[in-house]
Design a protein around this motif. Sequence first.
Motif, PDB file in Angstrom:
ATOM      1  N   UNK A   3      -0.564  14.696   1.824  1.00 12.93           N
ATOM      2  CA  UNK A   3       0.330  13.697   2.371  1.00 12.93           C
ATOM      3  C   UNK A   3       1.245  14.321   3.396  1.00 12.93           C
ATOM      4  N   UNK A   4       1.951  13.486   4.181  1.00 14.09           N
ATOM      5  CA  UNK A   4       2.729  14.005   5.290  1.00 14.09           C
ATOM      6  C   UNK A   4       4.075  14.544   4.850  1.00 14.09           C
ATOM      7  N   UNK A   5       4.625  13.934   3.758  1.00 17.43           N
ATOM      8  CA  UNK A   5       5.889  14.426   3.397  1.00 17.43           C
ATOM      9  C   UNK A   5       6.251  14.020   2.021  1.00 17.43           C
ATOM     10  N   UNK A   6       7.011  14.941   1.235  1.00 17.08           N
ATOM     11  CA  UNK A   6       7.441  14.413  -0.014  1.00 17.08           C
ATOM     12  C   UNK A   6       8.844  13.879   0.109  1.00 17.08           C
ATOM     13  N   UNK A 293      10.624   4.482   2.720  1.00 16.47           N
ATOM     14  CA  UNK A 293       9.190   4.697   2.806  1.00 16.47           C
ATOM     15  C   UNK A 293       8.565   4.418   1.447  1.00 16.47           C
ATOM     16  N   UNK A 294       7.317   3.989   1.459  1.00 15.62           N
ATOM     17  CA  UNK A 294       6.539   3.874   0.227  1.00 15.62           C
ATOM     18  C   UNK A 294       5.682   5.131   0.105  1.00 15.62           C
ATOM     19  N   UNK A 295       5.942   5.917  -0.929  1.00 14.35           N
ATOM     20  CA  UNK A 295       5.113   7.088  -1.224  1.00 14.35           C
ATOM     21  C   UNK A 295       4.137   6.713  -2.329  1.00 14.35           C
ATOM     22  N   UNK A 296       2.852   7.045  -2.139  1.00 12.40           N
ATOM     23  CA  UNK A 296       1.886   6.802  -3.204  1.00 12.40           C
ATOM     24  C   UNK A 296       0.994   8.014  -3.404  1.00 12.40           C
ATOM     25  N   UNK A 298      -2.699   8.526  -5.376  1.00 13.03           N
ATOM     26  CA  UNK A 298      -3.768   7.816  -6.079  1.00 13.03           C
ATOM     27  C   UNK A 298      -5.034   8.665  -6.111  1.00 13.03           C
ATOM     28  N   UNK A 299      -5.939   8.331  -7.054  1.00  9.12           N
ATOM     29  CA  UNK A 299      -7.217   9.026  -7.149  1.00  9.12           C
ATOM     30  C   UNK A 299      -8.280   8.071  -7.676  1.00  9.12           C
ATOM     31  N   UNK A 300      -9.543   8.455  -7.475  1.00  7.70           N
ATOM     32  CA  UNK A 300     -10.660   7.728  -8.044  1.00  7.70           C
ATOM     33  C   UNK A 300     -10.988   8.330  -9.413  1.00  7.70           C
ATOM     34  N   UNK A 301     -11.903   7.678 -10.144  1.00  2.00           N
ATOM     35  CA  UNK A 301     -12.251   8.195 -11.465  1.00  2.00           C
ATOM     36  C   UNK A 301     -13.047   9.488 -11.409  1.00  2.00           C
ATOM     37  N   UNK A 302     -13.534   9.870 -10.227  1.00  8.88           N
ATOM     38  CA  UNK A 302     -14.222  11.163 -10.109  1.00  8.88           C
ATOM     39  C   UNK A 302     -13.371  12.204  -9.382  1.00  8.88           C
ATOM     40  N   UNK A 303     -12.074  11.928  -9.221  1.00  8.00           N
ATOM     41  CA  UNK A 303     -11.140  12.945  -8.762  1.00  8.00           C
ATOM     42  C   UNK A 303     -10.825  12.992  -7.288  1.00  8.00           C
ATOM     43  N   UNK A 304     -11.386  12.091  -6.459  1.00  7.86           N
ATOM     44  CA  UNK A 304     -11.002  12.044  -5.042  1.00  7.86           C
ATOM     45  C   UNK A 304      -9.573  11.518  -4.951  1.00  7.86           C
ATOM     46  N   UNK A 305      -8.708  12.223  -4.221  1.00  8.07           N
ATOM     47  CA  UNK A 305      -7.296  11.855  -4.169  1.00  8.07           C
ATOM     48  C   UNK A 305      -6.876  11.441  -2.766  1.00  8.07           C
ATOM     49  N   UNK A 306      -5.834  10.633  -2.708  1.00  8.31           N
ATOM     50  CA  UNK A 306      -5.258  10.183  -1.448  1.00  8.31           C
ATOM     51  C   UNK A 306      -3.766  10.031  -1.648  1.00  8.31           C
ATOM     52  N   UNK A 307      -2.985  10.536  -0.713  1.00 10.01           N
ATOM     53  CA  UNK A 307      -1.538  10.399  -0.782  1.00 10.01           C
ATOM     54  C   UNK A 307      -0.980  10.235   0.618  1.00 10.01           C
ATOM     55  N   UNK A 308       0.061   9.428   0.751  1.00  9.09           N
ATOM     56  CA  UNK A 308       0.692   9.209   2.061  1.00  9.09           C
ATOM     57  C   UNK A 308       2.088   8.655   1.846  1.00  9.09           C
ATOM     58  N   UNK A 309       2.859   8.659   2.893  1.00 11.78           N
ATOM     59  CA  UNK A 309       4.226   8.124   2.898  1.00 11.78           C
ATOM     60  C   UNK A 309       4.311   7.130   4.053  1.00 11.78           C
ATOM     61  N   UNK A 310       4.517   5.869   3.742  1.00 13.53           N
ATOM     62  CA  UNK A 310       4.461   4.798   4.746  1.00 13.53           C
ATOM     63  C   UNK A 310       5.855   4.258   5.016  1.00 13.53           C
ATOM     64  N   UNK A 311       6.254   4.258   6.297  1.00 16.92           N
ATOM     65  CA  UNK A 311       7.584   3.779   6.671  1.00 16.92           C
ATOM     66  C   UNK A 311       7.568   2.287   6.933  1.00 16.92           C
ATOM     67  N   UNK A 312       8.663   1.628   6.561  1.00 18.99           N
ATOM     68  CA  UNK A 312       8.791   0.184   6.781  1.00 18.99           C
ATOM     69  C   UNK A 312       8.784  -0.091   8.281  1.00 18.99           C
ATOM     70  N   UNK A 313       8.003  -1.096   8.689  1.00 18.92           N
ATOM     71  CA  UNK A 313       7.866  -1.451  10.089  1.00 18.92           C
ATOM     72  C   UNK A 313       8.654  -2.720  10.395  1.00 18.92           C
TER      73      UNK A 313
END
Length: 314
Positions: A3-6, A293-296, A298-313
């Motif tokens: 992800x871009x930032x914590x 920002x919304x920080x999330x 997440x992962x799939x059941x086989x371990x692929x992960x995704x994370x990001x920080x989304x700023x309000x537009x």
Amino acid sequence: MKNKSNGRVRPSWIVASACAAGLAGCGGGGGGSDAGGLPMLPVLPAAAPASAPAPAPAPAPEPNRDPMPGSEPLPSLDAPQAGSTAAAGNDSEGIYASLLDITLIGADGSIASKDHIGTMWGSLTVTGLDWSFNPDTAYYFIDASPVTGSGTFTPKKVMNGTYSWDQRAPSAFGPQKYAVENALAVSQDSVTGKWANPDSNYGVGLSIEVDATGAFTGKTAGVQVGDCSISGVLAQAQPGTSKNMYGFALNAVDAGIDGKNACKLSTNRPYRGPAAIVLVPAGAYEGNGYFRRVFFLVKTDNGATLTASLQKQP
């Protein structure tokens, strides 16, 4: 994908300079006598005028310390907003963070954590102020590895302990501080609207639009994720409360054209995990306020992960 930032964005600065030049003078002289034979006073060389002083530099403009449009003040853990996690939650749930790590702990003891290497998923058993990882907890780096470990909470202050994964020697888990965002009271309406991370310097660009029910649609771009159409739900983990914890579910569909920029997210397994609203500085001064920002994570059941920080537009 990283992800871009914590959570904090650092400002940058710019410096300018100027210069000036002076003037020089000249003079001359001579001698002789008039018809009466009286000597004439010599004409002395004219004194060269002093160099013109350099103009005083223009005063630097006062820094803007006022709130930026769309910003808000930082909440206080000493006086948390009514109904927030800090005001109404138990002694363990909430958002914890350090320089490189962020951990989200649910009211039910679920845990999702991200550090500079990998991610951890599972649950905790909490007894009083002591915690330990349950057998369902795993650390994801290249493969999923079982995790053991334990530690303590200082209520609504810090989480500390040790952990071990893949039978490695124990390492420190924390200290991670109880984040100020736990003092923020939120609702389902708090995440309604457009959110985006258009910066693809890390190869992950993502934007979503969330409706009043939490359902969203959006898209991705960037070399790490490709072009995907995405949809899902961003909903409060405990509906009807004001606690700052959400659940994030995402489904992806390939939106690449003619095989170019094909979607690299999993398109046959949904992503699931926690999310929360975090605050980032709107400027160099605290008086400039903070953006949401919304920080999330997440992962799939086989371990692929995704994370990001989304700023309000807007």
